[in-house]
Write an enzyme that holds these catalytic residues in place. Sequence first.
Site, short mmCIF file in Angstrom:
data_model
loop_
_atom_site.label_atom_id
_atom_site.label_comp_id
_atom_site.label_asym_id
_atom_site.label_seq_id
_atom_site.Cartn_x
_atom_site.Cartn_y
_atom_site.Cartn_z
N GLU A 57 0.80 -1.24 0.00
CA GLU A 57 0.00 0.00 0.00
C GLU A 57 0.82 1.28 0.00
O GLU A 57 0.59 2.18 0.80
CB GLU A 57 -0.96 -0.03 1.20
CG GLU A 57 -1.89 -1.23 1.15
CD GLU A 57 -2.79 -1.37 2.38
OE1 GLU A 57 -2.74 -0.52 3.27
OE2 GLU A 57 -3.52 -2.37 2.44
N ASN B 278 2.05 -5.22 -3.14
CA ASN B 278 0.65 -5.51 -2.86
C ASN B 278 -0.12 -4.22 -2.57
O ASN B 278 0.37 -3.37 -1.82
CB ASN B 278 0.59 -6.43 -1.63
CG ASN B 278 -0.78 -7.02 -1.36
OD1 ASN B 278 -1.36 -7.65 -2.24
ND2 ASN B 278 -1.28 -6.83 -0.15
N HIS C 268 -10.63 -6.02 -2.36
CA HIS C 268 -11.70 -5.82 -1.37
C HIS C 268 -12.83 -5.08 -2.08
O HIS C 268 -12.71 -3.88 -2.36
CB HIS C 268 -11.19 -4.99 -0.19
CG HIS C 268 -10.13 -5.65 0.62
ND1 HIS C 268 -10.38 -6.75 1.41
CD2 HIS C 268 -8.81 -5.38 0.76
CE1 HIS C 268 -9.26 -7.12 2.02
NE2 HIS C 268 -8.29 -6.31 1.63
N GLU D 292 -6.37 -10.62 -1.27
CA GLU D 292 -7.19 -10.40 -0.06
C GLU D 292 -8.66 -10.35 -0.43
O GLU D 292 -9.43 -9.52 0.07
CB GLU D 292 -6.77 -9.09 0.64
CG GLU D 292 -5.29 -9.03 0.98
CD GLU D 292 -4.87 -7.77 1.72
OE1 GLU D 292 -5.74 -7.00 2.17
OE2 GLU D 292 -3.66 -7.56 1.85
N ASP E 92 -12.42 -10.26 -0.85
CA ASP E 92 -13.72 -10.35 -0.18
C ASP E 92 -14.69 -9.47 -0.95
O ASP E 92 -14.29 -8.48 -1.56
CB ASP E 92 -13.68 -10.02 1.32
CG ASP E 92 -13.00 -8.72 1.70
OD1 ASP E 92 -12.95 -7.79 0.87
OD2 ASP E 92 -12.52 -8.61 2.84
O1 G3I Z 1 -4.12 -7.47 18.87
C1 G3I Z 1 -5.03 -6.52 19.43
C2 G3I Z 1 -5.59 -7.03 20.69
O2 G3I Z 1 -4.57 -7.21 21.62
C3 G3I Z 1 -6.65 -6.05 21.19
O3 G3I Z 1 -7.26 -6.55 22.32
C4 G3I Z 1 -7.70 -5.80 20.12
C5 G3I Z 1 -8.72 -4.78 20.55
O4 G3I Z 1 -9.36 -4.18 19.46
O5 G3I Z 1 -7.06 -5.34 18.97
C6 G3I Z 1 -6.14 -6.27 18.45
O6 G3I Z 1 -5.53 -5.76 17.28
C7 G3I Z 1 -6.36 -5.67 16.14
C8 G3I Z 1 -5.83 -6.62 15.08
O7 G3I Z 1 -6.53 -6.45 13.87
C9 G3I Z 1 -5.93 -8.09 15.49
O8 G3I Z 1 -7.27 -8.48 15.65
C10 G3I Z 1 -6.32 -4.25 15.64
O9 G3I Z 1 -6.95 -3.40 16.56
C11 G3I Z 1 -6.97 -4.15 14.30
O10 G3I Z 1 -6.71 -2.82 13.79
C12 G3I Z 1 -6.38 -5.15 13.35
O11 G3I Z 1 -7.06 -5.04 12.12
C13 G3I Z 1 -6.41 -5.62 11.02
C14 G3I Z 1 -6.13 -4.55 9.98
O12 G3I Z 1 -5.54 -5.15 8.83
C15 G3I Z 1 -5.18 -3.50 10.53
O13 G3I Z 1 -4.77 -2.63 9.53
C16 G3I Z 1 -7.31 -6.68 10.42
O14 G3I Z 1 -7.44 -7.77 11.35
C17 G3I Z 1 -6.74 -7.21 9.11
O15 G3I Z 1 -7.68 -8.03 8.46
C18 G3I Z 1 -6.44 -6.03 8.20
O16 G3I Z 1 -5.85 -6.53 7.03
C19 G3I Z 1 -5.52 -5.56 6.02
C20 G3I Z 1 -4.26 -6.05 5.34
O17 G3I Z 1 -3.24 -6.26 6.29
C21 G3I Z 1 -3.80 -5.06 4.27
N1 G3I Z 1 -4.87 -4.76 3.34
C22 G3I Z 1 -6.14 -4.35 3.93
C23 G3I Z 1 -6.62 -5.38 4.96
C24 G3I Z 1 -7.99 -5.02 5.51
O18 G3I Z 1 -7.95 -3.83 6.23
#
Ligand code: G3I
Length: 304
Positions: A127, A169, A205, A234, A236
């Site tokens: 990105e 990516n 996405h 990715e 969906d």
């Molecule tokens: O690990 C913490 C946890 O300790 C805490 O309790 C919890 C509370 O909200 O948060 C947890 O972290 C979260 C993490 O996912 C794991 O679940 C983050 O807040 C959350 O921001 C994070 O979101 C991820 C996101 O990327 C962050 O940018 C999504 O799961 C993940 O699917 C998403 O994936 C991205 C790709 O990497 C890049 N392309 C876009 C895609 C979708 O946004």
Amino acid sequence: ASTLGSAAAAQGRYFGTAVAAYKLSDSVYSGILNREFNSVTPENEMKWDATEPTQGTFSYTSADTIVNRAITNGQKIRGHALAWHSQQPSWAQSLSGTTLRNAMVNHVTQVATHYKGKIDSWDVVNEAFADGSTGARRDSNLQRTGDDWIEVAFRTARAADPAAKLCYNDYNTDGVNAKSTAVYNMVVDFKARGVPIDCVGFQSHFNSASPLPSDYQSNLQRFANLGVDVQITELDIEGSGTAQANSYSTAVKACLAVTRCNGITVWGIRDSDSWRASGTPLLFDANGNPKQAYTAALTALGGS
Ligand code: G3I
């Protein structure tokens, strides 16, 4: 073939999913994962904040769990992501200039070396381009270290793990537009100058505001024509029922129509596993039952 992975394999492709380490103890989740998919992408566990929470102290436990399990199950691994403006640890967010550049290089070296020989493809840089019509790089602390940060990341990854395929990516690059053309021009430039790049990932996405573009296949093809592999990384698709199923079918067929499109990854298993706060964008419902979209994807792959 009666599974996504085996049907894709019969077409010389893989069919993967994003995996979250903390869900692996859920037997419904891991049952579908083992049965249907022959590639995995750690959803968050390989990101900078996860792997180097304190500068110079590396933390691989969660990512290793996914990697070791995938190797045991004969699944390919897509590494995600070595250098990205988002999900940086707070110490990196506060760095700039040469200090940040050196920290990025060290991060890429350490993580790619730790997983050397185990990763099919790395999302080396994620990105890095801006949305909209400018075709510019996205502003970020990494970008402010100099325009060459992307090629430095790729050269560093190649030196650390020469066998891994190295990918760029991004999202909103799925059709032909200013952003995808900017990425295209970068690949042209890298190829001309011998910067190592093997593949381009198209996140894909899709929702009503950003639907599957009509020129999806031709966009994948124009990148493939540059001599890189392309992957849907990715996938969906928001929606439900027949409309969603048709979109999944179209996306899968677009990849199959491009010889160098060698893999598709969906961004989660069940609707309830999606990063999207609401909606039903994936192939299995919250109970783990295959949806109409699943049957459409399997059929498009030539399975049944
Ligand atoms: O690990 C913490 C946890 O300790 C805490 O309790 C919890 C509370 O909200 O948060 C947890 O972290 C979260 C993490 O996912 C794991 O679940 C983050 O807040 C959350 O921001 C994070 O979101 C991820 C996101 O990327 C962050 O940018 C999504 O799961 C993940 O699917 C998403 O994936 C991205 C790709 O990497 C890049 N392309 C876009 C895609 C979708 O946004």
